[in-house]
Design a protein around this motif. Structure first.
Motif, short mmCIF file in Angstrom:
data_model
loop_
_atom_site.label_atom_id
_atom_site.label_comp_id
_atom_site.label_asym_id
_atom_site.label_seq_id
_atom_site.Cartn_x
_atom_site.Cartn_y
_atom_site.Cartn_z
N ARG A 214 -27.49 1.67 -3.74
CA ARG A 214 -26.99 3.02 -3.99
C ARG A 214 -25.63 3.22 -3.31
O ARG A 214 -24.74 3.88 -3.87
N ASN B 121 -23.06 1.72 -5.54
CA ASN B 121 -22.79 2.59 -6.69
C ASN B 121 -21.92 3.78 -6.29
O ASN B 121 -21.04 4.21 -7.05
N LEU B 122 -22.17 4.34 -5.10
CA LEU B 122 -21.34 5.44 -4.63
C LEU B 122 -19.91 4.98 -4.39
O LEU B 122 -18.95 5.70 -4.73
N ALA C 244 -18.21 4.74 -7.67
CA ALA C 244 -17.86 6.05 -8.20
C ALA C 244 -16.67 6.66 -7.47
O ALA C 244 -15.92 7.46 -8.04
N GLN C 245 -16.48 6.26 -6.21
CA GLN C 245 -15.39 6.79 -5.39
C GLN C 245 -14.23 5.80 -5.27
O GLN C 245 -13.41 5.92 -4.35
N LEU D 199 -20.30 7.19 3.23
CA LEU D 199 -20.91 6.63 2.02
C LEU D 199 -22.29 6.04 2.32
O LEU D 199 -23.21 6.18 1.51
N GLU E 187 -24.64 9.01 2.60
CA GLU E 187 -24.90 9.64 1.30
C GLU E 187 -25.81 8.78 0.44
O GLU E 187 -26.55 9.30 -0.41
N ALA E 188 -25.79 7.48 0.65
CA ALA E 188 -26.65 6.58 -0.12
C ALA E 188 -28.10 6.60 0.35
O ALA E 188 -28.98 6.08 -0.33
#
Length: 478
Positions: A52, A55-56, A59-60, A169, A172-173
């Motif tokens: 995850r 993936n974050l 996306a960033q 990050l 957040e994951a």
């Protein structure tokens, strides 16, 4: 009162980040409190959490790369490749953990089984550098988390904003906040963190001087893991190259990518005396075309500034010292403006310099050394206390075999630059370049320790030798 910290963009001098120095003691204690719960989570849960994170980061990618470019000064295109390396590190680390720390079951004696499994160390400190402020610490942190460790990360005081972004990050994951802690600060904060008794180990990327200090500090704590990834005074040998343009391009890539701020950058170009002129002229023509500029400039620059004015000043002083000791400048290390740390790529022939300094000039400086024969080239390549990266451009396979066998380094390439080591292989050096704890694919080795177990479903034991007959009278002497 906590020390105030700031970060300024090297290319513009603009203020980018402000904050305060953290408390290493509080961060280590928070990590210790959270570690057991993270280690107890199933391996698959830890892996999915890190995926995850990848993936974050994907996306960033653009804001992440923009932040790296602004805080380090490296071109935006290069910052994007750093974020991509951060993303790719997760799957690479999962594969490495499965291969390097795989569980094994063997047949033992008397019906027992022998099991080999791995445990995390506990709480690990990670000290990160400024040249790759996301990729290099991430290369320690991801495998450490996969193995079940908690991490206290201190970014370089020159790139605190990227370090803060990276840790956010992770959180957040779904990595618990206590499992990855970020402590900002300078040298004193780093020393306090490294000396903390609550650590189970330290993973370091940085200069040889700092690495040696850590090695001495950890001398009396053999129970703690210490992985040192340090710099290099790396040789690039060009010998019997058929394509001079390709050789020149590889020399430029090796020496000047990231403004020379790579631990694998070529510092010394070793050539055959008398047969080197055309190669040097080809390199010089290419050097003269390199764009040095703002990371967001259009057209895109090949390289940006070095990290700050202090670094630029030190590099220029070292270059002038080489000239004062007999070096012949082919392209000087010039400053585009006194206010900002933009340096032009430089070439200097140091063949006549006696007792050449065996130091890592962490910037766009390539020193040329002319030798008489290939044995002399190998001897010159090894004339260093470092041993990170070395490359041979040109020659037949037999010559490369001699080079590979004779050169002391952890990364040895043929017809390839000294930098850009693959993440799917081990990365590390010897001498002042490391302490035999290679990172990249082999990071799994220092993030967990092996445990060997002999196991049986029921207890069965006999003592067949050395027991007296229970029916015989006791033999009492005296």
């Amino acid at each position: 009162m906590a020390e105030s910290l700031t970060s300024h963009e090297p290319a513009t001098g603009e203020l980018l980040w402000t904050g305060a120095a953290g408390d290493p003691d509080a961060e280590v204690m928070a990590a210790r409190a959270a570690w057991a719960g993270w280690a107890a989570r199933p391996f698959t849960v830890r892996v999915e959490t890190l995926r995850r994170f990848a993936n974050l980061a994907r996306a960033q990618l653009e804001p992440f790369a923009d932040l790296i470019a602004r805080e380090t000064g490296k071109p935006l295109w290069e910052a994007r490749t750093e974020v991509e390396a951060v993303i790719n590190k997760v799957d690479i680390s999962v594969s490495a953990y499965a291969e390097r720390t795989a569980q094994r079951r063997l047949e033992g004696a008397l019906g027992t089984r022998v099991a080999v499994r791995h445990k995390p160390h506990g709480v690990l400190a990670v000290l990160g550098p400024y040249n790759f402020p996301a990729h290099l610490p991430n290369g320690h942190i991801v495998p450490a988390l996969i193995a079940g460790n908690a991490v206290v990360f201190k970014p370089s005081e020159k790139t605190p904003a990227v370090g803060e972004f990276l840790v956010r990050l992770y959180h957040e994951a779904g990595v618990p906040e206590g499992v990855v802690r970020c402590v900002q600060g300078g040298v004193e904060t780093g020393k306090a963190l490294a000396a903390h008794p609550g650590l189970d180990g330290l993973l370091f990327t940085g200069s040889a001087r700092a690495g040696l200090a850590l090695h001495r500090q950890f001398a009396e704590t053999p129970h703690k893991i210490l992985a040192l990834e340090m710099g290099g005074n790396n040789p690039l040998v060009v010998w019997d190259a058929k394509d001079l343009h390709a050789a020149a391009a590889m020399a430029v890539q090796s020496a000047y990518l990231s403004a020379g701020q790579r631990c694998t950058a070529a510092r010394r170009l070793i050539v055959r005396d008398g047969a080197h002129q055309e190669l040097i002229e080809t390199i010089t023509r290419l050097v003269d075309r390199l764009i040095v500029g703002h990371p967001h400039a259009n057209p895109a620059p090949f390289m940006g500034p070095v990290i700050d004015n202090m670094a630029a000043d030190q590099l220029q002083e070292a270059f002038l010292e080489l000239m004062g000791r007999g070096g012949r400048a082919i392209r000087r290390l010039d400053r585009k403006t006194d206010e900002r740390p933009f340096l032009t790529p430089s070439l200097i022939d140091v063949t006549e310099v006696e007792r050449r300094p065996d130091v890592e000039m962490f910037g766009p400086v390539l020193q040329i050394v002319r030798v008489a024969d290939f044995d002399g080239a190998i001897a010159e390549a090894n004339a260093t206390r470092y041993g990170l990266s070395a490359s041979l451009i040109g020659g037949a396979p037999e010559l490369y075999d001699r080079f590979w066998a004779g050169v002391r380094a952890g990364v040895i390439n043929w017809n390839s630059p000294t930098n850009g080591a693959p993440s799917k292989a081990p990365f590390g050096g010897i001498g002042l370049s490391g302490n035999h704890r290679p990172s990249a694919y082999y990071a799994a080795d220092y993030c967990a320790y092996p445990v060997t177990s002999s196991e049986a479903d029921s207890a069965r034991a006999t003592i067949g030798v050395g027991l007296a007959d229970p029916t015989a009278p006791a033999n009492i002497e005296g």
